[in-house]
Design a protein around this motif. Structure first.
Motif, PDB file in Angstrom:
ATOM      1  N   SER A   1       0.814  -1.216   0.000  1.00 54.18           N
ATOM      2  CA  SER A   1       0.000   0.000   0.000  1.00 54.18           C
ATOM      3  C   SER A   1       0.845   1.263   0.000  1.00 54.18           C
ATOM      4  O   SER A   1       0.375   2.326  -0.416  1.00 54.18           O
ATOM      5  N   ARG A   2       2.090   1.167   0.470  1.00 53.05           N
ATOM      6  CA  ARG A   2       2.967   2.340   0.493  1.00 53.05           C
ATOM      7  C   ARG A   2       3.970   2.317  -0.654  1.00 53.05           C
ATOM      8  O   ARG A   2       4.971   3.035  -0.610  1.00 53.05           O
ATOM      9  N   LYS A   3       3.709   1.490  -1.637  1.00 54.00           N
ATOM     10  CA  LYS A   3       4.571   1.423  -2.821  1.00 54.00           C
ATOM     11  C   LYS A   3       3.772   1.889  -4.030  1.00 54.00           C
ATOM     12  O   LYS A   3       3.095   1.090  -4.688  1.00 54.00           O
ATOM     13  N   PRO A   4       3.816   3.179  -4.348  1.00 49.98           N
ATOM     14  CA  PRO A   4       3.037   3.683  -5.492  1.00 49.98           C
ATOM     15  C   PRO A   4       3.337   2.946  -6.793  1.00 49.98           C
ATOM     16  O   PRO A   4       2.450   2.792  -7.636  1.00 49.98           O
ATOM     17  N   ILE A   5       4.589   2.462  -6.937  1.00 48.67           N
ATOM     18  CA  ILE A   5       4.940   1.775  -8.180  1.00 48.67           C
ATOM     19  C   ILE A   5       4.087   0.529  -8.390  1.00 48.67           C
ATOM     20  O   ILE A   5       3.821   0.122  -9.523  1.00 48.67           O
ATOM     21  N   ALA A   6       3.612  -0.069  -7.276  1.00 52.91           N
ATOM     22  CA  ALA A   6       2.791  -1.274  -7.395  1.00 52.91           C
ATOM     23  C   ALA A   6       1.440  -0.978  -8.034  1.00 52.91           C
ATOM     24  O   ALA A   6       0.765  -1.892  -8.521  1.00 52.91           O
ATOM     25  N   GLN A   7       1.042   0.283  -8.021  1.00 50.80           N
ATOM     26  CA  GLN A   7      -0.249   0.661  -8.609  1.00 50.80           C
ATOM     27  C   GLN A   7      -0.091   1.216 -10.022  1.00 50.80           C
ATOM     28  O   GLN A   7      -1.045   1.720 -10.605  1.00 50.80           O
ATOM     29  N   ARG A   8       1.111   1.133 -10.561  1.00 50.78           N
ATOM     30  CA  ARG A   8       1.372   1.719 -11.875  1.00 50.78           C
ATOM     31  C   ARG A   8       1.295   0.706 -13.010  1.00 50.78           C
ATOM     32  O   ARG A   8       1.660   1.009 -14.136  1.00 50.78           O
ATOM     33  N   GLY A   9       0.855  -0.500 -12.702  1.00 55.57           N
ATOM     34  CA  GLY A   9       0.769  -1.507 -13.746  1.00 55.57           C
ATOM     35  C   GLY A   9       0.187  -2.800 -13.208  1.00 55.57           C
ATOM     36  O   GLY A   9      -0.386  -2.846 -12.110  1.00 55.57           O
ATOM     37  N   LYS A  10       0.338  -3.856 -13.975  1.00 58.49           N
ATOM     38  CA  LYS A  10      -0.174  -5.176 -13.615  1.00 58.49           C
ATOM     39  C   LYS A  10       0.851  -5.896 -12.752  1.00 58.49           C
ATOM     40  O   LYS A  10       2.039  -5.948 -13.082  1.00 58.49           O
ATOM     41  N   LEU A  11       0.391  -6.482 -11.631  1.00 58.37           N
ATOM     42  CA  LEU A  11       1.280  -7.214 -10.735  1.00 58.37           C
ATOM     43  C   LEU A  11       1.269  -8.704 -11.054  1.00 58.37           C
ATOM     44  O   LEU A  11       0.221  -9.283 -11.363  1.00 58.37           O
ATOM     45  N   PHE A  12       2.454  -9.312 -10.960  1.00 63.43           N
ATOM     46  CA  PHE A  12       2.603 -10.759 -11.114  1.00 63.43           C
ATOM     47  C   PHE A  12       3.438 -11.275  -9.948  1.00 63.43           C
ATOM     48  O   PHE A  12       4.365 -10.601  -9.486  1.00 63.43           O
ATOM     49  N   ILE A  13       3.115 -12.487  -9.489  1.00 69.88           N
ATOM     50  CA  ILE A  13       3.842 -13.070  -8.367  1.00 69.88           C
ATOM     51  C   ILE A  13       4.293 -14.487  -8.714  1.00 69.88           C
ATOM     52  O   ILE A  13       3.574 -15.243  -9.370  1.00 69.88           O
TER      53      ILE A  13
END
Length: 589
Positions: free
Chosen positions: A512-524
């Motif tokens: 939630s405190r990583k804006p970059i995580a909201q800048r695209g599609k996440l994969f794990i």
């Protein structure tokens, strides 16, 4: 005054030229292994006389011919020579220089000190060693001791450091066994870690992996661990793979110079197939290795006739002994008894030609923690990054060492196309029904393809979290979980993992405190070890508010799992005897 000033200018210029000369000389010699991919062979000097005799030549005539052939026919640029006297080592260095081959001989004077003498004689023997080799044309580096053990490392480092002080233009090397490689990485300042990994134990051998599948798993694991140790220690790494066979007890060569086991013999290591030779080289490339030195050039001398009684030491009764004579149909080294090449050597030469051609590129590729390409068995895919440009490459390897395979490679969604670096052929990434692009490739038996990734215009990908649970501080928050550090198989490094303390454990990531995580599609990606089905072993849930979590279906390996849009919290639940060894989270735009 003008004359004095002129003299000073001339003197200054001459000093600058001399300094520049020595600087260039130092750089050219000591940094060669940092600028050119090493394609080498390991030469046991004590065997050359037998091979030369079988070839109908004297030792030095044969050696001169061999060095020329190694360079011109087999694409070899380095010879690692052992069990050789200083005078002979100097002579072979000069032969190597005529053909553009670097020579790394055993520093026999230092070896004598290592085994027989103490601190009082140390400085003298270091000086004698440097005086013997430092100015010899073709000499590249000092080979100190083959396969030093962990308890030897402090003396090995003292030898290396002392030689470097006297002769900084020539580095020192030592090849270590798998289980001593971590000590070499941590307790010495070698520029290059070199590990011998001989995977192909004979069928029924109790001393190592004795099936093709187990042998491949052993080799790949060891060299990937080697790469990790080298990368963390700021070193380069070379691999010393296997082209040899080893038989204990009664055996002989047949008329075709192939190895024949006799009744009562024990087959310890078997000769690799042609596909397995290619496979070893391509896996070294996939690990980011900067050199490959094959063991061994010369076959073991053996004049034994099958009718002769065996007079050697009796073998232990618990070994699987041959009940009858068995021909292996292969030699036991790169060369046959008479100095002609085995089929394995010819394949090595073909692959070395590729390595030499791609040298500049291979010297800049490093393993990446962010996978970009994926494939199912029998294909294996490794991702590499160019340290100079940041470009991404993948190596696709065919683990079927007997048959060519045509199969589909899956690619991350930001990839538009891939280009085969060797052929120049370009493949456009067609869209599959899911999140990933796909290309279809043919890969020869045991071979590989090196592909350069081209991203879609304006697209990109980045790893934002990587946890392998080996460091003291990790990114994850744990509940009811135990972290443990395991001794890696075969003693090469350590493996961190998370296991449940009771019936289940939770591993959670707060993005939630990583804006970059909201800048695209996440994969794990989850590296899971379990005897159960994946869905029974692990549950993956995500949330946008940290309160309401929704379950996400985990993709079967090797594919990563795409996460829902807006994901800010990730919760991984482990059940039963499941172990989590790493987590990688990427964002793709």
């Amino acid at each position: 005054m003008v004359l004095a000033l002129t003299r000073r200018v001339i003197a200054f210029a001459m000093c600058a030229m001399i300094c520049a000369f020595f600087t260039r000389a130092h750089s050219t010699t000591s940094e060669w292994h940092q600028s050119e991919f090493v394609c080498g062979v390991y030469m046991p000097w004590e065997r050359i006389g037998w091979v030369a005799k079988n070839a109908g030549m004297d030792k030095w005539t044969y050696c001169a011919k061999l060095m020329g052939e190694l360079a011109e026919r087999y694409n070899v640029n380095l010879v690692w020579v052992v069990n050789i006297a200083t005078e002979d080592a100097v002579r072979i260095c000069r032969l190597g220089a005529k053909h553009g081959i670097k020579v790394m001989p055993t520093a026999s004077t230092m070896l004598h000190w290592f085994y027989w003498l103490g601190p009082r004689q140390f400085d003298e023997y270091v000086q004698r060693t440097a005086e013997a080799f430092a100015k010899v044309e073709g000499f590249y580096a000092y080979v100190l001791v083959d396969e030093p053990r962990t308890h030897d490392m402090m003396r090995i480092e003292a030898m290396r450091a002392a030689l470097e002080r006297i002769d900084p233009r020539h580095p020192s090397f030592a090849v270590t066994m798998v289980r001593d490689t971590e000590s070499a990485a941590k307790r010495t300042r070698f520029h290059v870690l070199v590990t011998d990994v001989y995977p192909f134990f004979a069928p029924l051998s109790p001393n190592g992996p004795n099936t093709p599948q187990a042998s491949r798993a052993y080799y790949r694991f060891c060299i990937m661990q080697l790469a990790k140790l080298a990368q963390r220690a700021g070193k380069l790494h070379w691999v010393m793979p296997q082209i040899f066979a080893d038989v204990w007890g009664p055996w002989h060569y047949d008329k075709q110079m192939n190895v024949v086991l006799e009744r009562g013999a024990y087959h310890h290591w078997r000769m690799p197939t042609l596909g397995e030779v290619r496979w070893q080289i391509w896996n070294a490339i996939a690990s980011g290795a900067k050199g490959i030195v094959f063991f061994v050039l010369f076959p073991a001398p053996n004049e034994r006739k099958p009718t002769e009684p065996y007079r050697g030491r009796p073998l232990p009764s618990n070994l699987p002994l041959a009940e009858r004579a068995v021909s292996t149909g292969m030699g036991c080294a790169l060369l046959y008894n008479n100095g002609t090449p085995t089929p394995q050597m010819k394949v090595m030469a073909q692959q070395f030609a590729i390595c030499r051609r791609l040298s500049d590129l291979l010297m800049n590729l490093e393993p990446s923690v962010m996978p970009v390409g994926f494939a199912r068995e029998p294909l294996y895919v490794a991702t590499l990054t160019h340290r100079g440009t940041g470009e991404t490459f993948i190596v696709v390897i065919n683990d079927d060492t007997d048959n060519a395979v045509e199969a589909t490679i899956s690619l991350m969604p930001h990839v538009e196309s891939v280009r085969d670096v060797i052929s120049g052929q370009r493949f456009r990434a067609g869209q599959s029904n899911g999140e990933f692009g796909q290309v279809r490739l043919r890969v020869d038996a045991g071979s590989g393809r090196l592909l350069q990734i081209a991203a879609r215009e304006g697209a990109g990908a980045m790893c934002i979290i990587y946890d392998d649970f080996e460091t003291q501080v990790i990114a994850a928050k744990l509940q009811n979980a135990e972290r443990r550090l395991l001794r890696a198989p075969w003693g090469i490094g350590w493996i961190g993992e998370i296991i449940p303390k009771g019936n289940s454990a939770t591993v959670e990531y707060d993005l939630s405190r990583k804006p970059i995580a909201q800048r695209g599609k996440l994969f794990i990606w989850l590296d899971i070890r379990t005897a159960e089905s994946l869905n029974e072993a692990v549950a993956l849930r995500t949330s946008t508010d940290g309160k309401n979590f929704k379950q996400v279906t985990v993709n079967e390996p090797p594919l990563p799992t795409p996460l829902p849009e807006g994901t800010k919290w990730i919760r991984i639940t482990l059940s039963g005897n499941t172990a989590l060894r790493s987590v990688t989270i990427n964002v793709v735009q």
